[in-house]
Design a protein around this motif. Structure first.
Motif, mmCIF file in Angstrom:
data_model
loop_
_atom_site.group_PDB
_atom_site.id
_atom_site.type_symbol
_atom_site.label_atom_id
_atom_site.label_comp_id
_atom_site.label_asym_id
_atom_site.label_seq_id
_atom_site.Cartn_x
_atom_site.Cartn_y
_atom_site.Cartn_z
ATOM 1 N N SER A 135 0.850 -1.434 -0.096
ATOM 2 C CA SER A 135 -0.180 -0.003 -0.368
ATOM 3 C C SER A 135 1.145 1.261 -0.306
ATOM 4 O O SER A 135 2.126 0.982 0.547
ATOM 5 C CB SER A 135 -1.231 -0.246 1.798
ATOM 6 O OG SER A 135 0.572 0.096 2.826
ATOM 7 N N GLY A 138 -1.032 5.696 4.863
ATOM 8 C CA GLY A 138 -1.739 6.052 5.436
ATOM 9 C C GLY A 138 -1.306 6.645 6.248
ATOM 10 O O GLY A 138 -0.499 6.446 7.786
ATOM 11 N N ASN A 154 -8.461 4.520 9.184
ATOM 12 C CA ASN A 154 -9.259 4.223 7.981
ATOM 13 C C ASN A 154 -8.234 4.389 6.770
ATOM 14 O O ASN A 154 -8.581 3.822 5.497
ATOM 15 C CB ASN A 154 -10.241 4.000 8.081
ATOM 16 C CG ASN A 154 -10.693 5.873 7.296
ATOM 17 O OD1 ASN A 154 -9.574 6.305 7.710
ATOM 18 N ND2 ASN A 154 -11.889 6.252 7.648
ATOM 19 N N ALA A 155 -7.534 4.827 6.632
ATOM 20 C CA ALA A 155 -6.265 4.108 6.149
ATOM 21 C C ALA A 155 -4.730 3.198 6.498
ATOM 22 O O ALA A 155 -4.573 3.253 7.529
ATOM 23 C CB ALA A 155 -6.212 5.402 5.628
ATOM 24 N N SER A 157 -5.324 1.904 2.438
ATOM 25 C CA SER A 157 -5.831 0.774 1.137
ATOM 26 C C SER A 157 -5.366 0.295 1.045
ATOM 27 O O SER A 157 -4.283 1.129 0.282
ATOM 28 C CB SER A 157 -7.418 1.526 1.123
ATOM 29 O OG SER A 157 -8.302 2.143 1.901
ATOM 30 N N SER A 216 -11.212 -3.776 -2.972
ATOM 31 C CA SER A 216 -9.821 -2.563 -1.962
ATOM 32 C C SER A 216 -10.312 -2.600 -0.210
ATOM 33 O O SER A 216 -11.596 -3.413 -0.052
ATOM 34 C CB SER A 216 -10.264 -1.055 -2.323
ATOM 35 O OG SER A 216 -9.736 -0.257 -0.910
ATOM 36 N N THR A 217 -8.835 -3.283 0.082
ATOM 37 C CA THR A 217 -10.044 -3.606 1.783
ATOM 38 C C THR A 217 -9.253 -2.456 2.733
ATOM 39 O O THR A 217 -7.347 -1.500 2.009
ATOM 40 C CB THR A 217 -8.601 -4.524 2.047
ATOM 41 O OG1 THR A 217 -9.371 -5.486 1.540
ATOM 42 C CG2 THR A 217 -9.296 -4.805 3.321
ATOM 43 N N ALA A 218 -9.462 -1.868 3.411
ATOM 44 C CA ALA A 218 -8.916 -0.664 4.083
ATOM 45 C C ALA A 218 -8.265 -0.762 5.393
ATOM 46 O O ALA A 218 -8.645 -2.333 6.565
ATOM 47 C CB ALA A 218 -9.984 0.629 4.195
ATOM 48 N N ASN A 219 -7.173 -0.165 6.375
ATOM 49 C CA ASN A 219 -7.095 -0.565 7.363
ATOM 50 C C ASN A 219 -8.220 -0.035 8.607
ATOM 51 O O ASN A 219 -9.014 0.453 7.882
ATOM 52 C CB ASN A 219 -5.576 0.342 7.776
ATOM 53 C CG ASN A 219 -5.296 0.142 9.176
ATOM 54 O OD1 ASN A 219 -5.928 -0.750 9.699
ATOM 55 N ND2 ASN A 219 -4.422 1.461 9.931
ATOM 56 N N ASN A 220 -8.621 -0.700 9.885
ATOM 57 C CA ASN A 220 -9.891 -0.845 10.366
ATOM 58 C C ASN A 220 -9.430 -0.987 12.063
ATOM 59 O O ASN A 220 -9.794 -1.701 12.502
ATOM 60 C CB ASN A 220 -10.660 -0.960 9.948
ATOM 61 C CG ASN A 220 -12.135 -0.741 10.264
ATOM 62 O OD1 ASN A 220 -12.495 -0.400 11.178
ATOM 63 N ND2 ASN A 220 -13.367 -2.164 10.656
#
Length: 254
Positions: A135, A138, A154-155, A157, A216-220
């Protein structure tokens, strides 16, 4: 004349990943840190986090006699007081040994604190890992106080291939509190504290998704206060297998 006519095409088996052991080392004063690792099996993927305060240039991450590879995107020197520090992801695609190993992270640049961690992943039988994609970084390094308490991270991704193993490292100027679905994280036993997936002292967090969804998969994750500065990186690893030999091969003789 012999004519070989394969009656079935070569088939590759599906691959899955299994999370094995994980741990982190104590925060070291200076430019070198270590951690004790237990590697489940030869051929495992081992993913590492390396962190320094306030910033550094990594020299190496080693596990026994193997030298890890750094991913293509580093963290940056996070400003402010307290600062985020600087983080990196390293990996060994295929461990050559199993059992007890010593992980060592060394750096230059005069960092006052360093820390290293690992998570061990096994491929399914006949499969092997490869590094796929990283990635972008973020981060929120200023004016982060607009999401409410606690803070929302949330970043970044990442857009991997469906089925990739994802590895995320998130570090903050205060505490990273929780890692949320679809991410999982190892749970550590810290004396006198609630069992959680945070590294002691730094309260940084590493997590994973064993099989990524398409798209897409985002940090959470969340941190303690919405004004905390933070950074995060994600790396994706693919699995593949050697094709099975052809079956039902017919032979024609003229």
């Amino acid at each position: 004349m012999f004519v070989f006519t394969p009656a079935a095409r070569l088939l590759a088996q599906s691959c899955t990943a299994t999370k094995q052991n994980a741990d982190y080392g104590a925060v070291a004063n200076g430019t070198a840190a270590s951690a004790a690792a237990t590697i489940h099996a030869v051929g495992d993927l081992v993913a590492f986090t390396a962190w320094c305060y306030t910033g550094c240039t990594p020299t190496s991450v080693t596990m026994g006699s193997q030298t890890a590879v750094q991913t293509t995107v580093p963290g940056v020197v996070g400003g402010g007081s307290p600062a985020t520090g600087q983080g990196f992801i390293f990996y060994i695609l295929s461990s050559t040994v199993s059992g007890s190993q010593t992980i060592t992270f060394t750096s230059t640049g005069g960092a006052s604190q360093t820390q290293v961690s690992y998570i061990d992943f096994s491929p399914s039988a006949g499969c092997h890992f490869s590094h796929h994609v990283d990635s972008a970084l973020g981060s929120c390094l200023s004016n982060c106080g607009n999401t409410g308490n606690p803070g929302v991270i949330n970043a970044p991704s990442i857009t991997p291939t469906a089925g990739d193993l994802l590895f995320v490292f998130t570090w903050s100027s205060e505490h990273v509190n929780d890692m949320n679905a679809p991410w999982s994280c190892p749970i550590y036993n810290m004396a006198g504290e609630t069992q959680d997936c945070q590294f002691n002292d730094t309260r940084n967090v590493a997590g994973y998704i064993l099989s990524a969804a398409s798209g897409s998969t985002a940090n959470n994750t969340t941190d303690t206060h919405d004004g905390d500065t933070w950074q995060a990186l994600i790396a994706a690893f693919s699995q593949a297998s050697a094709p099975n030999p052809p079956t039902n091969v017919s032979v024609t003789v003229n």
